[in-house]
Design a protein around this motif. Structure first.
Motif: not given
Length: 60
Positions: A2-7, A36-38
């Protein structure tokens, strides 16, 4: 794997810049991201590749 998702805040910390810089780069489409939406997200491996491309482009 799984790839790490960052904000935005996590990417700003990772790149050692202010969150305003990240928002500006996103608006100018200078940094790979997805929404993802806003909300804005970044994949860590994509950011790592972007960093490598930046350093390659600036090498003389």
């Amino acid at each position: 794997m799984m790839n790490e998702t960052m904000n935005v805040k996590e990417v700003a910390d990772y790149l050692h810049v202010h969150t305003d810089t990240i928002y500006s780069m996103v608006r100018k489409k200078e940094l790979p991201h997805f929404r993802v939406r806003s909300r804005i997200f970044f994949e860590k491996n994509t950011i790592d590749r972007w960093i490598m491309n930046q350093s390659t482009m600036n090498a003389v």
